[in-house]
Design a protein around this motif. Structure first.
Motif, mmCIF file in Angstrom:
data_model
loop_
_atom_site.group_PDB
_atom_site.id
_atom_site.type_symbol
_atom_site.label_atom_id
_atom_site.label_comp_id
_atom_site.label_asym_id
_atom_site.label_seq_id
_atom_site.Cartn_x
_atom_site.Cartn_y
_atom_site.Cartn_z
ATOM 1 N N GLY A 1 16.029 1.253 11.384
ATOM 2 C CA GLY A 1 15.395 0.237 12.128
ATOM 3 C C GLY A 1 16.031 -1.274 11.919
ATOM 4 N N ALA A 2 16.632 -1.482 10.651
ATOM 5 C CA ALA A 2 17.359 -2.589 10.528
ATOM 6 C C ALA A 2 18.526 -3.008 11.331
ATOM 7 N N PHE A 3 19.248 -1.795 11.498
ATOM 8 C CA PHE A 3 20.448 -1.814 12.540
ATOM 9 C C PHE A 3 20.118 -2.023 13.898
ATOM 10 N N ALA A 4 18.988 -1.341 14.527
ATOM 11 C CA ALA A 4 18.556 -1.643 15.754
ATOM 12 C C ALA A 4 18.117 -2.816 16.124
ATOM 13 N N ALA A 5 17.297 -3.546 15.015
ATOM 14 C CA ALA A 5 16.905 -4.629 15.337
ATOM 15 C C ALA A 5 17.816 -5.810 15.366
ATOM 16 N N SER A 6 18.926 -5.804 14.477
ATOM 17 C CA SER A 6 19.846 -6.577 14.608
ATOM 18 C C SER A 6 20.743 -6.677 15.700
ATOM 19 N N ARG A 7 20.729 -5.635 16.525
ATOM 20 C CA ARG A 7 21.784 -5.404 17.790
ATOM 21 C C ARG A 7 21.390 -6.426 18.900
ATOM 22 N N LEU A 8 20.194 -6.734 18.896
ATOM 23 C CA LEU A 8 19.394 -7.599 19.726
ATOM 24 C C LEU A 8 19.397 -8.864 19.506
ATOM 25 N N PRO A 9 19.536 -9.850 20.605
ATOM 26 C CA PRO A 9 19.401 -11.399 20.225
ATOM 27 C C PRO A 9 18.041 -12.058 20.089
ATOM 28 N N SER A 10 17.261 -11.466 21.028
ATOM 29 C CA SER A 10 15.828 -12.033 21.264
ATOM 30 C C SER A 10 14.873 -11.319 20.240
ATOM 31 N N PRO A 11 14.198 -12.268 19.376
ATOM 32 C CA PRO A 11 13.414 -11.841 18.352
ATOM 33 C C PRO A 11 12.249 -10.835 19.115
ATOM 34 N N ALA A 12 11.915 -11.007 20.152
ATOM 35 C CA ALA A 12 10.763 -9.894 20.521
ATOM 36 C C ALA A 12 11.431 -8.756 20.898
ATOM 37 N N SER A 13 12.588 -8.617 21.709
ATOM 38 C CA SER A 13 13.415 -7.184 21.668
ATOM 39 C C SER A 13 13.685 -6.790 20.476
ATOM 40 N N GLY A 14 14.265 -7.348 19.514
ATOM 41 C CA GLY A 14 14.618 -6.837 18.234
ATOM 42 C C GLY A 14 13.599 -6.215 17.632
ATOM 43 N N LEU A 15 12.408 -6.994 17.448
ATOM 44 C CA LEU A 15 11.247 -6.398 16.842
ATOM 45 C C LEU A 15 10.916 -5.254 17.596
ATOM 46 N N ALA A 16 10.864 -5.137 18.848
ATOM 47 C CA ALA A 16 10.312 -3.859 19.547
ATOM 48 C C ALA A 16 11.312 -2.616 19.310
ATOM 49 N N ALA A 17 12.675 -3.079 19.075
ATOM 50 C CA ALA A 17 13.591 -1.778 19.068
ATOM 51 C C ALA A 17 13.473 -1.715 17.590
ATOM 52 N N GLY A 18 13.625 -2.368 16.637
ATOM 53 C CA GLY A 18 13.345 -1.919 15.329
ATOM 54 C C GLY A 18 12.266 -1.230 15.058
ATOM 55 N N CYS A 19 11.006 -1.561 15.461
ATOM 56 C CA CYS A 19 9.478 -0.840 15.259
ATOM 57 C C CYS A 19 9.861 0.708 15.960
ATOM 58 N N LEU A 20 10.225 0.516 17.362
ATOM 59 C CA LEU A 20 10.488 2.116 17.746
ATOM 60 C C LEU A 20 11.363 2.962 17.030
ATOM 61 N N THR A 21 12.421 2.199 16.565
ATOM 62 C CA THR A 21 13.528 3.146 15.832
ATOM 63 C C THR A 21 12.642 3.640 14.553
ATOM 64 N N VAL A 22 12.293 2.887 13.905
ATOM 65 C CA VAL A 22 11.320 3.267 12.634
ATOM 66 C C VAL A 22 10.606 4.538 12.861
ATOM 67 N N THR A 23 9.756 4.218 13.949
ATOM 68 C CA THR A 23 8.814 5.142 14.144
ATOM 69 C C THR A 23 9.426 6.773 14.657
ATOM 70 N N PHE A 24 10.528 6.660 15.315
ATOM 71 C CA PHE A 24 11.083 7.882 15.936
ATOM 72 C C PHE A 24 11.932 8.165 14.833
ATOM 73 N N VAL A 25 12.235 7.573 13.541
ATOM 74 C CA VAL A 25 13.055 8.317 12.643
ATOM 75 C C VAL A 25 12.313 8.719 11.470
ATOM 76 N N PHE A 26 11.252 7.905 11.390
ATOM 77 C CA PHE A 26 10.384 8.092 9.988
ATOM 78 C C PHE A 26 9.545 9.590 10.155
ATOM 79 N N VAL A 27 8.940 9.630 11.245
ATOM 80 C CA VAL A 27 7.854 10.651 11.756
ATOM 81 C C VAL A 27 8.383 12.089 11.676
ATOM 82 N N PRO A 28 9.528 12.455 12.598
ATOM 83 C CA PRO A 28 10.283 13.525 12.396
ATOM 84 C C PRO A 28 10.939 13.944 11.306
ATOM 85 N N LEU A 29 11.350 12.790 10.345
ATOM 86 C CA LEU A 29 12.120 13.172 9.140
ATOM 87 C C LEU A 29 11.094 13.450 8.117
ATOM 88 N N THR A 30 9.820 12.935 8.108
ATOM 89 C CA THR A 30 8.961 13.431 7.144
ATOM 90 C C THR A 30 8.544 14.922 7.356
#
Length: 386
Positions: free
Chosen positions: A329-358
């Motif tokens: 999630g940190a990697f995905a959020a840092s790739r986008l310059p806008s805070p809104a788009s970075g936040l959205a990308a980071g949260c989505l990445t966290v969800t799509f990694v955390f849930v299947p991995l658990t």
């Protein structure tokens, strides 16, 4: 203060009767009172209008619960009990009240210890800590709602002497609450700069304040799992309706750790040292509370004991998934310059990694979360979840 006390008592009474809608609405009413008072009186009264709004909001919290509470008090229908079960009427125990109040007082004193240590730091340090705590605590608050809803189930099972059902419910609650808070913790740590910039960076709150607050919030978030476990576990100690002084001792030990570590690190690490001390202290308290509920330690038929190894195994799987999800999630959020788009990308990445991995690691919490959501939806649909 009187309104807040009455609102808390009304909420407790309604939740004990499995009525959750009115207590859930109290903070909507509370914030409505604050916003309305500041809008109407802010120009002439300044910050005092917010204080007036707090007082008005406290009265609104009572008012929004009174109709439901009055219907309960005026109802002639006896409370539902199991067939053949004996409903025991026990007077309020002074020792139980004292144990709960002293535990709550000790836990709240952690804030005073942190603010005392931060008072010697440069201007803005306490504000950075306060902003970081307020944002980071949102996942913890959401996760503890599960325990709030199921607390009457545990209390009823213990009143019936069904310790097996109470233990199963507590273990499921611990796993589910931990899963939810770790998912939120991943998002907070991964997207901290984007969150703070989007929420606060305007006016006198500059980019340097954003960076400082985000750094503190990431450290503080490390203690969110401990905060959630303390909130969930302490209900198990008090759900039997008997005084227990062990939680007070565990909380006092955590406060001591927070104070000592904070005093040792505040001059070198600043406010980040205080946040680290908070995380370590509350984790110590959580570990002590969990150890106190291990199977075989409590022999009373009206006490909860949990299988600590099973709980720790579930927590280990969740923490491993959280570490990977946070990095992604940190990697995905840092790739986008806008805070809104970075936040959205980071949260989505966290969800799509955390849930299947658990699920891949064999954790049971995601399945429990789905079952819980289905049960809530079904009860809401049939009007049984009041």
């Amino acid at each position: 203060m009187l309104a807040f006390g009455l609102a808390g008592y009304c909420s407790a009474a309604l939740r004990a009767h499995r009525c959750f809608l009115a207590p859930a609405a109290i903070y909507v009413a509370y914030n409505t009172g604050i916003i309305a008072a500041m809008f109407l009186l802010g120009e002439g009264w300044g910050v005092r209008s917010a204080a007036v709004g707090v007082a008005a909001g406290g009265c609104l919290m009572v008012a929004v619960q009174l109709p439901s509470l009055w219907r309960r008090l005026a109802s002639r229908t006896p409370p539902v009990a199991r067939a053949g079960a004996q409903v025991e009427e026990r007077p309020m125990q002074l020792a139980l009240v004292a144990a709960v109040l002293l535990f709550a007082l000790c836990r709240q004193s952690q804030v005073l210890a942190e603010r005392f240590l931060a008072s010697g730091l440069p201007a803005g340090a306490i504000s950075h800590l306060n902003y970081a705590q307020k944002v980071a605590q949102i996942p913890m608050t959401l996760s503890l709602m599960v325990c709030t809803v199921t607390f009457p189930v545990v209390a009823r099972a213990l009143a019936d002497g069904d310790t097996a059902r109470a233990r199963s419910r507590v273990e499921r609650d611990l796993a589910l609450a931990s899963c939810l808070v770790l998912l939120g913790m991943c998002a907070v740590i991964a997207c901290a700069p984007q969150m703070i910039e989007l929420l606060f960076q305007r006016g006198a709150f500059t980019a340097s304040d954003t960076a400082a607050t985000a750094d503190v919030m990431r450290v503080y978030a490390l203690g969110l799992l401990g905060q959630t476990l303390v909130g969930a576990l302490v209900r198990s100690y008090f759900s039997a309706g008997r005084a227990s002084w062990y939680p007070l001792g565990a909380m006092a030990a955590g406060i001591a750790v927070t104070s000592w570590i904070g005093a040792a690190t505040v001059h070198s690490w600043g406010v980040a040292g205080i946040a680290a001390a908070n995380a370590l202290g509350i984790t110590v308290t959580a570990a002590l509370l969990l150890a106190g509920l291990r199977t075989g330690r409590l022999n009373s038929p009206h006490s909860v004991s949990v299988r600590v190894r099973r709980v720790l195994a579930e927590l280990t799987r969740l923490v491993c998934a959280a570490v990977v999800a946070t990095a992604a999630g940190a990697f995905a959020a840092s790739r986008l310059p806008s805070p809104a788009s970075g936040l959205a990308a980071g949260c989505l990445t966290v969800t799509f990694v955390f849930v299947p991995l658990t699920w891949a690691l064999g954790a049971q919490s995601p399945a429990s979360a789905l079952r819980f959501l289905r049960a809530v939806t079904r009860r809401l649909t049939h009007g049984r979840f009041r």
